[in-house]
Write a protein that holds these residues in place. Structure first.
Motif, PDB file in Angstrom:
ATOM      1  N   GLU A   1       0.812  -1.201   0.000  1.00 13.82           N
ATOM      2  CA  GLU A   1       0.000   0.000   0.000  1.00 13.82           C
ATOM      3  C   GLU A   1       0.856   1.265   0.000  1.00 13.82           C
ATOM      4  O   GLU A   1       0.455   2.289  -0.512  1.00 13.82           O
ATOM      5  CB  GLU A   1      -0.922   0.008   1.237  1.00 13.82           C
ATOM      6  N   ARG A   2       2.040   1.206   0.568  1.00  9.38           N
ATOM      7  CA  ARG A   2       2.861   2.402   0.691  1.00  9.38           C
ATOM      8  C   ARG A   2       3.738   2.646  -0.532  1.00  9.38           C
ATOM      9  O   ARG A   2       4.452   3.632  -0.584  1.00  9.38           O
ATOM     10  CB  ARG A   2       3.747   2.306   1.952  1.00  9.38           C
ATOM     11  N   THR A   3       3.721   1.744  -1.512  1.00  9.23           N
ATOM     12  CA  THR A   3       4.522   1.965  -2.707  1.00  9.23           C
ATOM     13  C   THR A   3       3.785   2.880  -3.669  1.00  9.23           C
ATOM     14  O   THR A   3       2.595   3.131  -3.534  1.00  9.23           O
ATOM     15  CB  THR A   3       4.843   0.631  -3.399  1.00  9.23           C
ATOM     16  N   GLY A   4       4.528   3.358  -4.665  1.00  8.42           N
ATOM     17  CA  GLY A   4       3.925   4.254  -5.634  1.00  8.42           C
ATOM     18  C   GLY A   4       4.076   5.705  -5.218  1.00  8.42           C
ATOM     19  O   GLY A   4       4.944   6.077  -4.421  1.00  8.42           O
ATOM     20  N   LEU A   5       3.208   6.553  -5.776  1.00  6.90           N
ATOM     21  CA  LEU A   5       3.271   7.993  -5.572  1.00  6.90           C
ATOM     22  C   LEU A   5       2.301   8.408  -4.477  1.00  6.90           C
ATOM     23  O   LEU A   5       1.147   7.970  -4.463  1.00  6.90           O
ATOM     24  CB  LEU A   5       2.920   8.692  -6.887  1.00  6.90           C
ATOM     25  N   ARG A   6       2.783   9.267  -3.570  1.00  9.63           N
ATOM     26  CA  ARG A   6       1.938   9.658  -2.452  1.00  9.63           C
ATOM     27  C   ARG A   6       2.309  11.053  -1.961  1.00  9.63           C
ATOM     28  O   ARG A   6       3.492  11.396  -1.898  1.00  9.63           O
ATOM     29  CB  ARG A   6       2.096   8.656  -1.299  1.00  9.63           C
ATOM     30  N   ALA A   7       1.295  11.823  -1.615  1.00  8.36           N
ATOM     31  CA  ALA A   7       1.488  13.112  -0.946  1.00  8.36           C
ATOM     32  C   ALA A   7       1.000  12.976   0.490  1.00  8.36           C
ATOM     33  O   ALA A   7      -0.102  12.476   0.726  1.00  8.36           O
ATOM     34  CB  ALA A   7       0.710  14.222  -1.653  1.00  8.36           C
ATOM     35  N   GLN A   8       1.837  13.393   1.436  1.00  5.17           N
ATOM     36  CA  GLN A   8       1.499  13.253   2.844  1.00  5.17           C
ATOM     37  C   GLN A   8       1.515  14.613   3.530  1.00  5.17           C
ATOM     38  O   GLN A   8       2.572  15.231   3.693  1.00  5.17           O
ATOM     39  CB  GLN A   8       2.498  12.312   3.530  1.00  5.17           C
ATOM     40  N   ARG A   9       0.325  15.093   3.848  1.00  4.64           N
ATOM     41  CA  ARG A   9       0.126  16.343   4.597  1.00  4.64           C
ATOM     42  C   ARG A   9       0.934  17.496   3.979  1.00  4.64           C
ATOM     43  O   ARG A   9       1.633  18.220   4.693  1.00  4.64           O
ATOM     44  CB  ARG A   9       0.481  16.153   6.073  1.00  4.64           C
ATOM     45  N   VAL A  10       0.803  17.657   2.669  1.00  3.95           N
ATOM     46  CA  VAL A  10       1.579  18.699   1.985  1.00  3.95           C
ATOM     47  C   VAL A  10       0.878  20.049   2.090  1.00  3.95           C
ATOM     48  O   VAL A  10      -0.349  20.158   2.004  1.00  3.95           O
ATOM     49  CB  VAL A  10       1.836  18.351   0.506  1.00  3.95           C
ATOM     50  N   THR A  11       1.705  21.077   2.299  1.00  5.80           N
ATOM     51  CA  THR A  11       1.243  22.460   2.368  1.00  5.80           C
ATOM     52  C   THR A  11       2.049  23.275   1.378  1.00  5.80           C
ATOM     53  O   THR A  11       3.238  23.041   1.178  1.00  5.80           O
ATOM     54  CB  THR A  11       1.434  23.025   3.791  1.00  5.80           C
ATOM     55  N   ARG A  12       1.388  24.220   0.743  1.00  6.12           N
ATOM     56  CA  ARG A  12       2.069  25.092  -0.220  1.00  6.12           C
ATOM     57  C   ARG A  12       1.448  26.477  -0.152  1.00  6.12           C
ATOM     58  O   ARG A  12       0.229  26.630  -0.096  1.00  6.12           O
ATOM     59  CB  ARG A  12       1.920  24.527  -1.641  1.00  6.12           C
ATOM     60  N   THR A  13       2.311  27.493  -0.120  1.00  2.00           N
ATOM     61  CA  THR A  13       1.858  28.876  -0.144  1.00  2.00           C
ATOM     62  C   THR A  13       2.432  29.578  -1.368  1.00  2.00           C
ATOM     63  O   THR A  13       3.454  29.163  -1.916  1.00  2.00           O
ATOM     64  CB  THR A  13       2.290  29.633   1.126  1.00  2.00           C
ATOM     65  N   ALA A  14       1.775  30.643  -1.787  1.00  2.00           N
ATOM     66  CA  ALA A  14       2.256  31.458  -2.907  1.00  2.00           C
ATOM     67  C   ALA A  14       1.873  32.905  -2.638  1.00  2.00           C
ATOM     68  O   ALA A  14       0.687  33.217  -2.464  1.00  2.00           O
ATOM     69  CB  ALA A  14       1.654  30.987  -4.225  1.00  2.00           C
ATOM     70  N   GLY A  15       2.884  33.769  -2.579  1.00  2.00           N
ATOM     71  CA  GLY A  15       2.628  35.176  -2.314  1.00  2.00           C
ATOM     72  C   GLY A  15       1.925  35.422  -1.001  1.00  2.00           C
ATOM     73  O   GLY A  15       1.101  36.339  -0.876  1.00  2.00           O
ATOM     74  N   GLY A  16       2.219  34.582  -0.023  1.00  2.00           N
ATOM     75  CA  GLY A  16       1.592  34.735   1.284  1.00  2.00           C
ATOM     76  C   GLY A  16       0.220  34.111   1.403  1.00  2.00           C
ATOM     77  O   GLY A  16      -0.398  34.153   2.473  1.00  2.00           O
ATOM     78  N   THR A  17      -0.271  33.521   0.316  1.00  2.00           N
ATOM     79  CA  THR A  17      -1.583  32.885   0.318  1.00  2.00           C
ATOM     80  C   THR A  17      -1.425  31.374   0.443  1.00  2.00           C
ATOM     81  O   THR A  17      -0.616  30.769  -0.264  1.00  2.00           O
ATOM     82  CB  THR A  17      -2.358  33.210  -0.974  1.00  2.00           C
ATOM     83  N   LEU A  18      -2.200  30.772   1.314  1.00  2.00           N
ATOM     84  CA  LEU A  18      -2.156  29.326   1.494  1.00  2.00           C
ATOM     85  C   LEU A  18      -2.908  28.654   0.345  1.00  2.00           C
ATOM     86  O   LEU A  18      -4.110  28.861   0.169  1.00  2.00           O
ATOM     87  CB  LEU A  18      -2.786  28.955   2.839  1.00  2.00           C
ATOM     88  N   ILE A  19      -2.206  27.862  -0.449  1.00  2.00           N
ATOM     89  CA  ILE A  19      -2.809  27.201  -1.606  1.00  2.00           C
ATOM     90  C   ILE A  19      -3.233  25.773  -1.273  1.00  2.00           C
ATOM     91  O   ILE A  19      -4.313  25.332  -1.656  1.00  2.00           O
ATOM     92  CB  ILE A  19      -1.823  27.187  -2.795  1.00  2.00           C
ATOM     93  N   LEU A  20      -2.372  25.039  -0.584  1.00  2.00           N
ATOM     94  CA  LEU A  20      -2.696  23.690  -0.113  1.00  2.00           C
ATOM     95  C   LEU A  20      -2.460  23.631   1.381  1.00  2.00           C
ATOM     96  O   LEU A  20      -1.452  24.140   1.874  1.00  2.00           O
ATOM     97  CB  LEU A  20      -1.837  22.643  -0.828  1.00  2.00           C
ATOM     98  N   ASP A  21      -3.367  22.982   2.079  1.00  2.00           N
ATOM     99  CA  ASP A  21      -3.322  23.001   3.542  1.00  2.00           C
ATOM    100  C   ASP A  21      -3.419  21.579   4.088  1.00  2.00           C
ATOM    101  O   ASP A  21      -4.497  21.052   4.337  1.00  2.00           O
ATOM    102  CB  ASP A  21      -4.491  23.854   4.067  1.00  2.00           C
TER     103      ASP A  21
END
Length: 263
Positions: free
Chosen positions: A6-26
């Motif tokens: 189950e843990r193989t392959g592609l996975r995103a774990q609790r990813v956060t991303r901001t741009a210009g001070g704005t939270l895009i992914l939380d």
């Protein structure tokens, strides 16, 4: 299925991303099922394209981690990632005078050594990709003479020529007529590679995706099979639209009734 599989392959774990001070992914977690089609849904600005770019390793998360076979992407060489993951963006262009065949052949770059001519395996992969996307009769056409929909199909063919195990597509049906939308998504479903597809059309997502993740303001608000995710309540909450849903053959069919009345 064991935990290690189950843990193989592609996975995103609790990813956060901001741009210009704005939270895009939380704090987004996404675990695409190997060999299945995962649809990313959500209104404009919900973070779908950003999440795909994180999965591709084009950008890095501010926190959290994207892994490929349990290894963080940043610890894997770009060439190795490119041999595994193919990306089809919403729009692609080139100022170089290339034929359709030459554009599709670009998908073989991760598999070739620098300055070496294409091998027979490379050319076979290109031919197969052109055939599967219905472009074999346009192989010698100049790229710049194609329509927007045809260019999008060429980009799909380029990704297929890459022979990926993971395929990321950002609104791949945007420039296609309904016939080619259906053909494209049927092809993606038949590939049996791990595919993540950002879509706006909820009925297409219900028809062709094995699982869905719905984003709203950078957070996953629902995930699971189309039948469990696509409810009248969710569509009203996420999209602000009233709808009725029927489920022939366990696949939801959505009829939109209009905007949710403002209070």
């Amino acid at each position: 299925m064991t935990d290690s599989i189950e843990r193989t392959g592609l996975r995103a774990q609790r990813v956060t991303r901001t741009a210009g001070g704005t939270l895009i992914l939380d704090g987004v977690t996404l675990t695409p099922r190997p060999g299945a089609v995962t649809g990313l849904l959500g209104p404009n600005g919900s973070g779908k394209s950003t999440l795909l770019r994180l999965l591709a390793g084009v950008i890095a998360p501010a926190s959290g981690v994207v892994t490929l076979d349990d290894r963080p992407l940043e610890r894997i060489g770009r060439r190795a990632v490119a041999q595994r993951i193919a990306v089809v963006e919403q729009q692609a262009d080139t100022q170089v005078a290339l034929s359709v065949h030459e554009v599709v052949r670009l998908g073989r770059i991760p598999h070739r050594r620098a300055w070496t001519p294409p091998s027979s395996a490379d050319e076979e992969a290109v031919r197969t990709a052109l055939l599967r996307t219905g472009l074999d009769d346009k192989a010698e056409r100049p790229w710049h003479t194609l329509s927007g929909g045809e260019r999008q199909r060429v980009q799909i063919a380029r990704a297929l020529a890459q022979e990926p195990r993971e395929l990321l597509l950002d609104e791949p049906t945007n420039h296609l007529d309904i016939q080619h939308q259906l053909a494209l998504l049927a092809l993606v479903a038949e590939l049996r590679v791990t595919s993540v597809v950002a879509l706006h059309d909820l009925n297409l997502a219900a028809m062709y995706c094995d699982q869905l993740a719905v984003l709203k303001q950078g957070r996953v608000v629902a995930s699971g099979t189309p039948a469990t995710v696509l409810t009248e309540e969710l569509i009203a909450d996420v999209y602000g639209v009233r709808a009725t849903i029927t489920c022939p053959d366990d696949r939801p069919h959505i009829r939109f009734l209009g905007p949710v009345a403002r209070r």
